[in-house]
Design a protein around this motif. Structure first.
Motif, PDB file in Angstrom:
ATOM      1  N   UNK A 187       0.795  -1.302   0.048  1.00 55.54           N
ATOM      2  CA  UNK A 187      -0.070  -0.021  -0.028  1.00 55.54           C
ATOM      3  C   UNK A 187       0.923   1.255  -0.093  1.00 55.54           C
ATOM      4  N   UNK A 188       2.036   1.220   0.730  1.00 56.90           N
ATOM      5  CA  UNK A 188       2.850   2.461   0.788  1.00 56.90           C
ATOM      6  C   UNK A 188       3.370   2.472  -0.608  1.00 56.90           C
ATOM      7  N   UNK A 189       3.955   1.432  -1.066  1.00 59.71           N
ATOM      8  CA  UNK A 189       4.564   1.416  -2.404  1.00 59.71           C
ATOM      9  C   UNK A 189       3.606   2.106  -3.394  1.00 59.71           C
ATOM     10  N   UNK A 190       2.315   1.845  -3.104  1.00 59.32           N
ATOM     11  CA  UNK A 190       1.204   2.085  -4.042  1.00 59.32           C
ATOM     12  C   UNK A 190       1.176   3.712  -4.390  1.00 59.32           C
ATOM     13  N   UNK A 191       1.266   4.138  -3.151  1.00 61.48           N
ATOM     14  CA  UNK A 191       0.988   5.512  -3.164  1.00 61.48           C
ATOM     15  C   UNK A 191       2.351   6.601  -3.257  1.00 61.48           C
ATOM     16  N   UNK A 192       3.491   5.694  -3.441  1.00 60.13           N
ATOM     17  CA  UNK A 192       4.753   6.328  -3.837  1.00 60.13           C
ATOM     18  C   UNK A 192       5.595   6.924  -2.583  1.00 60.13           C
ATOM     19  N   UNK A 193       5.314   6.376  -1.237  1.00 60.89           N
ATOM     20  CA  UNK A 193       5.699   6.815  -0.059  1.00 60.89           C
ATOM     21  C   UNK A 193       7.024   6.065   0.337  1.00 60.89           C
ATOM     22  N   UNK A 194       7.440   5.112  -0.320  1.00 59.67           N
ATOM     23  CA  UNK A 194       8.503   4.475  -0.038  1.00 59.67           C
ATOM     24  C   UNK A 194       9.982   4.624  -0.881  1.00 59.67           C
ATOM     25  N   UNK A 195      10.904   5.053  -0.463  1.00 53.73           N
ATOM     26  CA  UNK A 195      12.002   5.206  -1.249  1.00 53.73           C
ATOM     27  C   UNK A 195      12.803   3.972  -1.136  1.00 53.73           C
ATOM     28  N   UNK A 196      13.381   3.750  -2.432  1.00 53.27           N
ATOM     29  CA  UNK A 196      14.021   2.401  -2.584  1.00 53.27           C
ATOM     30  C   UNK A 196      15.554   2.619  -2.184  1.00 53.27           C
ATOM     31  N   UNK A 197      16.010   3.811  -1.476  1.00 51.65           N
ATOM     32  CA  UNK A 197      17.274   3.921  -1.269  1.00 51.65           C
ATOM     33  C   UNK A 197      17.420   4.723  -0.094  1.00 51.65           C
ATOM     34  N   UNK A 198      18.381   4.465   0.951  1.00 53.54           N
ATOM     35  CA  UNK A 198      18.559   5.362   2.070  1.00 53.54           C
ATOM     36  C   UNK A 198      20.026   5.411   2.079  1.00 53.54           C
ATOM     37  N   UNK A 199      20.558   6.691   2.633  1.00 57.59           N
ATOM     38  CA  UNK A 199      22.032   6.775   2.879  1.00 57.59           C
ATOM     39  C   UNK A 199      22.141   7.613   4.030  1.00 57.59           C
ATOM     40  N   UNK A 200      23.211   7.077   4.923  1.00 59.04           N
ATOM     41  CA  UNK A 200      23.802   7.705   5.896  1.00 59.04           C
ATOM     42  C   UNK A 200      25.219   8.037   5.930  1.00 59.04           C
ATOM     43  N   UNK A 201      25.446   9.245   6.450  1.00 60.01           N
ATOM     44  CA  UNK A 201      26.971   9.530   6.597  1.00 60.01           C
ATOM     45  C   UNK A 201      27.263   9.684   7.974  1.00 60.01           C
ATOM     46  N   UNK A 202      28.417   9.008   8.108  1.00 65.57           N
ATOM     47  CA  UNK A 202      29.161   9.014   9.526  1.00 65.57           C
ATOM     48  C   UNK A 202      30.356   9.661   9.577  1.00 65.57           C
TER      49      UNK A 202
END
Length: 125
Positions: free
Chosen positions: A9-24
């Protein structure tokens, strides 16, 4: 009563990003980038997003030259996520290492200012 699978459902509405990045941060001139993508993006997209994130972060920290001093790629057992880790060292423009370093601006292309303003992509392209 009919239930909708939440991730679908979240993907259907475009709310899920397929990538996430963190900087440390690791030191004043070194930081680590960790990028995770889902299976739709794949390992190559994870690497490309992490590399772009490295260049963006170098510019945000006031530099241009950098080298990758460490690199790690992994995927989960079922192929559902891909991770890319990079250790990035910023190189001063006038140092001897600058000759062999990559340019963050060149890496991002002629439109680098807009790329930096938009930030690290959260969708694979």
């Amino acid at each position: 009563m009919k239930f909708i699978h939440v991730p679908a459902a979240i993907a259907l509405f475009g709310l899920v990003a397929c990538a996430e990045t963190a900087v440390q941060p690791m030191s004043k001139d070194t930081f680590k980038i960790d990028t995770r993508t889902d299976s739709d993006c794949g390992a190559v997209a994870a690497r490309n997003i992490a590399f772009k994130a490295a260049a963006i972060e170098v510019i945000r920290k006031g530099g241009d030259k950098f080298i990758i001093t460490g690199d790690n790629t992994d995927s989960d057992f079922w192929g559902g996520t891909y991770t890319q880790g990079m250790v990035v060292k910023m190189i001063p423009d006038k140092s001897p290492e600058a000759r062999n370093a990559l340019s963050a601006r060149e890496t991002l292309g002629s439109d680098w200012q807009n790329v930096v303003a938009k930030g690290v992509p959260q969708m694979c392209v």
